[in-house]
Scaffold this motif. Structure first.
Motif, short mmCIF file in Angstrom:
data_model
loop_
_atom_site.label_atom_id
_atom_site.label_comp_id
_atom_site.label_asym_id
_atom_site.label_seq_id
_atom_site.Cartn_x
_atom_site.Cartn_y
_atom_site.Cartn_z
N UNK A 28 41.83 46.05 49.08
CA UNK A 28 42.25 45.05 49.89
C UNK A 28 43.18 45.62 51.02
N UNK A 29 43.14 45.43 52.18
CA UNK A 29 44.23 45.98 53.34
C UNK A 29 45.34 45.23 53.06
N UNK A 30 44.89 43.79 53.09
CA UNK A 30 46.34 42.88 52.80
C UNK A 30 46.46 42.60 51.56
N UNK A 31 46.78 43.49 50.72
CA UNK A 31 47.23 43.59 49.52
C UNK A 31 48.54 42.82 49.15
N UNK A 32 49.33 42.92 50.19
CA UNK A 32 50.69 41.98 50.19
C UNK A 32 50.28 40.46 49.95
N UNK A 33 49.16 40.05 50.30
CA UNK A 33 48.81 38.73 50.25
C UNK A 33 47.94 38.44 49.04
N UNK A 34 47.56 39.55 48.12
CA UNK A 34 46.61 39.51 47.02
C UNK A 34 47.13 40.02 45.75
N UNK A 253 41.17 55.19 56.21
CA UNK A 253 41.27 54.25 57.41
C UNK A 253 42.45 54.24 57.88
N UNK A 254 42.53 53.73 59.37
CA UNK A 254 43.63 53.11 59.84
C UNK A 254 43.40 51.87 60.14
N UNK A 255 44.46 50.87 60.12
CA UNK A 255 44.28 49.64 60.25
C UNK A 255 45.18 48.66 61.02
N UNK A 256 44.79 47.82 61.70
CA UNK A 256 45.71 46.91 62.44
C UNK A 256 45.50 45.56 61.77
N UNK A 257 46.83 44.97 61.53
CA UNK A 257 46.87 43.49 61.09
C UNK A 257 47.80 42.69 62.05
N UNK A 258 47.38 41.33 61.80
CA UNK A 258 48.27 40.12 62.36
C UNK A 258 48.36 39.15 61.53
N UNK A 268 48.09 32.44 57.73
CA UNK A 268 46.65 33.04 58.09
C UNK A 268 46.82 34.71 58.41
N UNK A 269 46.04 35.61 57.91
CA UNK A 269 46.15 37.15 58.26
C UNK A 269 44.76 37.45 58.51
N UNK A 270 44.88 38.49 59.43
CA UNK A 270 43.41 39.13 59.65
C UNK A 270 43.84 40.59 59.86
N UNK A 271 42.84 41.50 59.35
CA UNK A 271 42.96 42.97 59.21
C UNK A 271 41.66 43.42 59.86
#
Length: 308
Positions: A28-34, A253-258, A268-271
């Protein structure tokens, strides 16, 4: 596209192949939420009832690419000394489908500036590989490795330690402690098994001014037979309402998150991930969306938003 399908099917073979091991658990890219998915000691650490859903569509545009969905809930009990959590998840890769559920429990020790937790997790998975559906071209029906499907129920355990304060967290955990057999039962397939996964995660919130906070974090993942992988992330928070970040996953990967704190209860979050390997020529990126709701009421007041 045929080459990409071949890569996907080879990944399945690697998963169940003899002595060939790889990262078997979803990423998961948003591992901090999971965090509950990788460390059971996280349960109850937010001190409220928290429900989080996350969906990941990896390598969009590639047939058979990974798709993962999770729904988790956790809460503190017994004067916040105990944390309990549960998670449902589904992960699909090509002809492989894993559906499962996990239960987590954490014992929390309150310290001067934070809490130290020790956690245990048990999970049950339904592991399926529809190998007979794989198209082998001119060799259709000739390869015994694809002659029968695999359908197994797997039980496993995990454990972890987690420390967190208002602006810092550090956790280490082990998942899949039982080396369950992933091959079929008739002896026609090369043997394969679940491998122990290690996770080390940490993050810190650095106050820059009254309105801006910088939140760097990292996640290091290790499993036998695969290179150690690291996710390096930095997010800039504005007025504790909007977070904009970037992430680098080593050799991937390189990623962008909001992130948006819509209300004190809803985040809410999106990556978006862009491949830095040759896969970038065959996919339009990976998308991940997260929704969290917290029942943060205490004595008639809503608790202030938490960073972790």
């Amino acid at each position: 596209m045929k080459k990409i399908k071949l890569i996907i099917y080879c990944a399945i073979s690697i998963l169940i192949g003899n002595s060939l091991k790889a990262q078997q658990n979803p990423m998961y890219t948003q591992y901090m939420f999971n965090t509950l998915a990788i460390n059971p000691a996280y349960a109850g650490s937010r001190n409220v009832v928290s429900i989080t859903s996350l969906y990941r569509n990896q390598w969009s545009g590639i047939e058979g690419a990974p798709k993962t969905g999770t729904l988790s809930a956790d809460a503190p009990f017994l004067n916040k000394k105990i944390g309990l959590g549960a998670q449902l998840y589904s992960d699909k890769l090509g002809k492989t489908q894993t559906n499962g559920a996990s239960l987590s429990a954490a014992y929390r020790i309150r310290m001067d500036k934070g809490s130290l937790s020790f956690g245990l997790q048990t999970n049950i998975n339904q592991f399926k590989v529809n190998l007979t559906e794989v198209s082998l071209g001119s060799n259709q029906g000739l390869d015994p490795a694809f002659a029968t499907n695999i359908n197994k129920t797997l039980f496993n355990f995990g454990t972890g330690v987690y420390y967190n304060s208002d602006r810092f967290y550090l956790g280490i955990s082990l998942q899949d402690l039982i080396p369950n057999d992933l091959s079929d039962d008739n002896g026609t397939r090369l043997s394969g098994k679940q491998e122990i996964h290690m996770f080390l995660a940490s993050g810190y919130v650095l106050p820059l001014s009254d309105d801006f906070d910088l939140k760097p974090s990292f996640l290091i993942k290790g499993v036998k037979g695969a290179p150690i992988e690291a996710d390096l992330n930095a997010t800039l928070w504005v007025k504790n309402v909007v977070g904009v970040g970037a992430q680098y996953r080593t050799n991937a990967d390189i990623s962008g998150l909001i992130e948006l704190q819509v209300t004190p209860n809803i985040r809410i979050g999106y990556s978006y991930d862009h491949s830095v390997t040759r896969l970038q020529n065959f996919n339009s990126g990976s998308h991940e969306i997260m929704l969290r709701y917290e029942f943060g009421f205490e004595s008639g007041k809503i608790l202030s938003p938490r960073f972790f």
